[in-house]
Design an enzyme around this catalytic site. Structure first.
Site, mmCIF file in Angstrom:
data_model
loop_
_atom_site.group_PDB
_atom_site.id
_atom_site.type_symbol
_atom_site.label_atom_id
_atom_site.label_comp_id
_atom_site.label_asym_id
_atom_site.label_seq_id
_atom_site.Cartn_x
_atom_site.Cartn_y
_atom_site.Cartn_z
ATOM 1 N N GLU A 94 27.720 -14.442 -42.212
ATOM 2 C CA GLU A 94 26.290 -14.309 -42.474
ATOM 3 C C GLU A 94 25.499 -14.268 -41.171
ATOM 4 O O GLU A 94 24.582 -13.461 -41.018
ATOM 5 C CB GLU A 94 25.797 -15.455 -43.360
ATOM 6 C CG GLU A 94 26.403 -15.483 -44.749
ATOM 7 C CD GLU A 94 25.943 -14.368 -45.669
ATOM 8 O OE1 GLU A 94 25.177 -13.474 -45.240
ATOM 9 O OE2 GLU A 94 26.348 -14.383 -46.843
ATOM 10 N N ASN A 101 23.586 -10.936 -40.023
ATOM 11 C CA ASN A 101 22.128 -10.977 -39.828
ATOM 12 C C ASN A 101 21.740 -10.380 -38.486
ATOM 13 O O ASN A 101 20.769 -9.633 -38.393
ATOM 14 C CB ASN A 101 21.610 -12.412 -39.923
ATOM 15 C CG ASN A 101 21.228 -12.790 -41.333
ATOM 16 O OD1 ASN A 101 21.508 -12.075 -42.285
ATOM 17 N ND2 ASN A 101 20.598 -13.933 -41.465
ATOM 18 N N ARG A 147 20.482 -1.808 -47.648
ATOM 19 C CA ARG A 147 20.744 -2.471 -48.937
ATOM 20 C C ARG A 147 21.707 -1.650 -49.797
ATOM 21 O O ARG A 147 22.545 -2.209 -50.493
ATOM 22 C CB ARG A 147 19.436 -2.711 -49.691
ATOM 23 C CG ARG A 147 18.617 -3.845 -49.103
ATOM 24 C CD ARG A 147 17.300 -3.988 -49.880
ATOM 25 N NE ARG A 147 16.502 -5.048 -49.351
ATOM 26 C CZ ARG A 147 16.354 -6.240 -49.926
ATOM 27 N NH1 ARG A 147 16.966 -6.505 -51.057
ATOM 28 N NH2 ARG A 147 15.592 -7.159 -49.378
#
Length: 148
Positions: free
Chosen positions: A50, A54, A109
């Protein structure tokens, strides 16, 4: 007086998605020295994924940048992980901590990234998380895992 780690790794790599696996594997190999359970190791790998993802997706949305990873082992089965970038920074940390909130583009996305779970998952899977960020300068995520 600063406490010295018993062992550590430090690597730097470009913000390419293929390097997320490298970061996970490197930290997992170091953490294995603390004899974590499979669940603990999975949590560590998720938190690292993560943090690195990010940096790849949010810190450098239009370019390839630099990411630095350091993981250290301290007495008492303590693992500290730091992921640093020199990207755009986080404008609103409180908002970024909300599940589902993301600055990722629709294109990102559509690739399965930027779901807005990065910071909440890092917090969930570690014992302590600290975020140091400056707009236009970058972000450092510090994670601590106590493997008692």
């Amino acid at each position: 007086m600063k406490v010295k780690p018993n062992n550590y790794i430090a690597i730097e790599f470009p913000s390419r998605s293929v390097n997320e696996g490298l970061a996970r594997a490197a930290v997992a190999a170091l953490a294995a020295q603390l004899d974590p359970t499979l669940d603990e190791l999975g949590d560590i790998k998720t938190a690292v994924s993560e943090a690195v993802t990010n940096a790849i997706v949010h810190a450098y949305p239009q370019e390839i940048g630099r990411i630095a990873l350091r993981a250290s082992i301290f007495d008492g089965n303590l693992l500290e992980i730091t992921v640093r970038d020199w990207g755009c920074g986080i404008a609103d940390v409180e908002k970024a901590m909300q599940e589902g909130w993301s600055t990722a583009s629709d294109e990102i996305r559509a690739q399965g990234f930027g779901a807005g779970m990065g910071l909440p998952n890092m917090k969930k899977y570690t014992d302590n998380m600290q975020i140091d960020t400056v707009l236009g300068v970058g972000t450092t995520i510090s994670l601590r895992v106590d493997l008692h």
